[in-house]
Design a protein around this motif. Structure first.
Motif, PDB file in Angstrom:
ATOM      1  N   VAL A  74       0.870  -1.177   0.000  1.00 50.57           N
ATOM      2  CA  VAL A  74       0.000   0.000   0.000  1.00 50.57           C
ATOM      3  C   VAL A  74       0.904   1.224   0.000  1.00 50.57           C
ATOM      4  O   VAL A  74       1.777   1.352   0.864  1.00 50.57           O
ATOM      5  CB  VAL A  74      -0.929   0.043   1.233  1.00 50.57           C
ATOM      6  N   PHE A  75       0.724   2.130  -0.983  1.00 50.47           N
ATOM      7  CA  PHE A  75       1.540   3.338  -0.999  1.00 50.47           C
ATOM      8  C   PHE A  75       0.751   4.496  -1.612  1.00 50.47           C
ATOM      9  O   PHE A  75      -0.186   4.296  -2.381  1.00 50.47           O
ATOM     10  CB  PHE A  75       2.871   3.118  -1.729  1.00 50.47           C
ATOM     11  N   VAL A  76       1.139   5.713  -1.248  1.00 49.06           N
ATOM     12  CA  VAL A  76       0.421   6.921  -1.658  1.00 49.06           C
ATOM     13  C   VAL A  76       0.560   7.127  -3.169  1.00 49.06           C
ATOM     14  O   VAL A  76       1.607   6.855  -3.758  1.00 49.06           O
ATOM     15  CB  VAL A  76       0.967   8.146  -0.894  1.00 49.06           C
ATOM     16  N   THR A  77      -0.506   7.645  -3.790  1.00 50.32           N
ATOM     17  CA  THR A  77      -0.502   7.862  -5.242  1.00 50.32           C
ATOM     18  C   THR A  77       0.227   9.151  -5.619  1.00 50.32           C
ATOM     19  O   THR A  77      -0.264   9.941  -6.430  1.00 50.32           O
ATOM     20  CB  THR A  77      -1.940   7.938  -5.798  1.00 50.32           C
ATOM     21  N   GLY A  78       1.365   9.360  -5.016  1.00 51.79           N
ATOM     22  CA  GLY A  78       2.159  10.521  -5.364  1.00 51.79           C
ATOM     23  C   GLY A  78       3.211  10.171  -6.403  1.00 51.79           C
ATOM     24  O   GLY A  78       3.832   9.111  -6.334  1.00 51.79           O
ATOM     25  N   VAL A  79       3.401  11.044  -7.375  1.00 53.65           N
ATOM     26  CA  VAL A  79       4.465  10.869  -8.364  1.00 53.65           C
ATOM     27  C   VAL A  79       4.927  12.258  -8.808  1.00 53.65           C
ATOM     28  O   VAL A  79       4.136  13.063  -9.280  1.00 53.65           O
ATOM     29  CB  VAL A  79       3.995  10.015  -9.564  1.00 53.65           C
ATOM     30  N   LYS A  80       6.205  12.520  -8.595  1.00 59.39           N
ATOM     31  CA  LYS A  80       6.742  13.841  -8.923  1.00 59.39           C
ATOM     32  C   LYS A  80       8.111  13.678  -9.565  1.00 59.39           C
ATOM     33  O   LYS A  80       8.971  12.957  -9.046  1.00 59.39           O
ATOM     34  CB  LYS A  80       6.860  14.692  -7.655  1.00 59.39           C
ATOM     35  N   VAL A 109      -7.162  14.892  -7.762  1.00 59.70           N
ATOM     36  CA  VAL A 109      -8.141  14.099  -8.504  1.00 59.70           C
ATOM     37  C   VAL A 109      -8.420  14.750  -9.862  1.00 59.70           C
ATOM     38  O   VAL A 109      -8.563  15.967  -9.962  1.00 59.70           O
ATOM     39  CB  VAL A 109      -9.458  13.978  -7.702  1.00 59.70           C
ATOM     40  N   LYS A 110      -8.463  13.919 -10.896  1.00 59.33           N
ATOM     41  CA  LYS A 110      -8.772  14.382 -12.254  1.00 59.33           C
ATOM     42  C   LYS A 110     -10.042  13.695 -12.744  1.00 59.33           C
ATOM     43  O   LYS A 110     -10.595  12.827 -12.069  1.00 59.33           O
ATOM     44  CB  LYS A 110      -7.599  14.081 -13.189  1.00 59.33           C
ATOM     45  N   ASP A 111     -10.513  14.067 -13.929  1.00 57.23           N
ATOM     46  CA  ASP A 111     -11.740  13.478 -14.456  1.00 57.23           C
ATOM     47  C   ASP A 111     -11.592  11.980 -14.693  1.00 57.23           C
ATOM     48  O   ASP A 111     -12.515  11.206 -14.440  1.00 57.23           O
ATOM     49  CB  ASP A 111     -12.147  14.176 -15.764  1.00 57.23           C
ATOM     50  N   ASP A 116      -2.918  11.769 -17.834  1.00 55.21           N
ATOM     51  CA  ASP A 116      -1.467  11.953 -17.944  1.00 55.21           C
ATOM     52  C   ASP A 116      -0.792  10.634 -17.589  1.00 55.21           C
ATOM     53  O   ASP A 116      -1.456   9.604 -17.453  1.00 55.21           O
ATOM     54  CB  ASP A 116      -0.975  13.109 -17.063  1.00 55.21           C
ATOM     55  N   ASP A 117       0.529  10.649 -17.450  1.00 60.85           N
ATOM     56  CA  ASP A 117       1.278   9.408 -17.212  1.00 60.85           C
ATOM     57  C   ASP A 117       1.340   8.988 -15.747  1.00 60.85           C
ATOM     58  O   ASP A 117       1.985   7.984 -15.421  1.00 60.85           O
ATOM     59  CB  ASP A 117       2.712   9.553 -17.747  1.00 60.85           C
ATOM     60  N   SER A 118       0.703   9.727 -14.856  1.00 69.61           N
ATOM     61  CA  SER A 118       0.863   9.469 -13.417  1.00 69.61           C
ATOM     62  C   SER A 118       0.537   8.030 -13.041  1.00 69.61           C
ATOM     63  O   SER A 118       1.330   7.336 -12.394  1.00 69.61           O
ATOM     64  CB  SER A 118      -0.010  10.436 -12.610  1.00 69.61           C
TER      65      SER A 118
END
Length: 282
Positions: A74-80, A109-111, A116-118
């Motif tokens: 389980v990990f956060v949906t962060g990508v930078k 949150v997006k539609d 994108d590539d996230s």
């Protein structure tokens, strides 16, 4: 008869465990095939499906707006993106000549999840984490993923195209090299996938509620059969709840609480914060 309400919280890994059952179910199907316990048409279908997945590593992934979940991770949906070569490689993905920090702060949150590539990059990280647990770095994988119940039909094909846009992928995660071949992707309606093996034991009228980060899926099960005509997806999940909490904190206490702290209070009932903020959250 009074309906039984089953609440499926997003941090539970039921969906991923269900995806992991694909391999076992395939073994069962092949036994039935060999024992002539099923029809000729079903045999043909099983043979085609078995050809696809028999040599694959099956990885179930729940692409949440707050958390990415697999059967073991389980990990956060962060990508930078990191614009220079990193000094430390913990949770760092290297793909297509670029470096990305995975985790930390969740993305907005997006539609949809294919804008994108996230989520593609997060998928590679999830695959790497699962392969590492299995002692592998080179594998042919079969991805089992999910989408919100009532958006399943509209978004399924685009999500498959998104995840399979590169059949063979070379990347590095935490400075370890990985080579994968994405053999195929199966997409499941999230609320249904989490309870499909429990439906035969359900009462005459059962209401299944899947509380996610962004959406709440509501699925009535009548006479052990989901009633899709009455299924609802509501954009009022945990993210909306946490935003509302912080709006009240700002209005009444002139301060905000970090989302990770709110989540810990939701999960454990207590966190090391001021009592006035704790009372507001509860």
């Amino acid at each position: 008869m009074k309906a039984i309400i089953i609440v499926v919280i997003i941090l539970n890994l039921v969906f991923c465990f269900a995806c992991a059952k694909v391999s076992a179910e395939s073994d069962k199907a092949i036994k039935q095939f060999n024992d002539n316990e099923i029809s000729e048409s079903s045999k043909h279908q099983i043979k085609e499906e078995w050809t696809v997945i028999k040599n694959d590593i099956i990885i179930g992934i729940d692409h949440g707006w707050s958390m990415m979940k697999t059967v073991t991770q389980v990990f956060v949906t962060g990508v930078k993106e990191i614009t220079t070569t990193p000094a430390l490689f913990g949770d760092v993905l290297e793909y297509d000549g670029k470096y990305y920090k995975i985790g930390t702060v969740r993305q907005e949150v997006k539609d949809t999840k294919v804008e994108d590539d996230s989520f593609y990059l997060l998928t590679l990280a999830a695959v790497a984490k699962e392969l590492k647990k299995r002692g592998l770095s080179d594998a042919k994988v079969f991805l089992a993923v999910g989408l919100p119940l009532t958006r399943f039909g509209a978004e399924r094909n685009n999500f498959i195209k998104y995840l399979t846009k590169n059949k063979r992928v070379d990347f590095r995660y935490e400075n370890e090299a990985y080579h994968i071949e994405i053999d195929d992707v199966a997409v499941f309606p999230q609320c249904y996938a989490a309870v499909v093996d429990k439906i035969p034991t359900m009462a005459k009228k059962t209401l299944v509620v899947d509380i996610g980060s962004w959406t709440i899926d509501i699925m009535p099960v009548i006479n052990k059969s989901p009633d899709e005509s009455k299924c609802v997806t509501v954009p009022r999940g945990l993210i909306t709840c946490m935003r509302s909490i912080n709006e009240q904190c700002v209005r009444q206490l002139n301060g905000e609480v970090d989302e990770t702290e709110i989540q810990n209070i939701m999960r454990y009932g207590r966190f090391d914060i001021d009592d006035e903020y704790l009372a507001m959250i509860k």
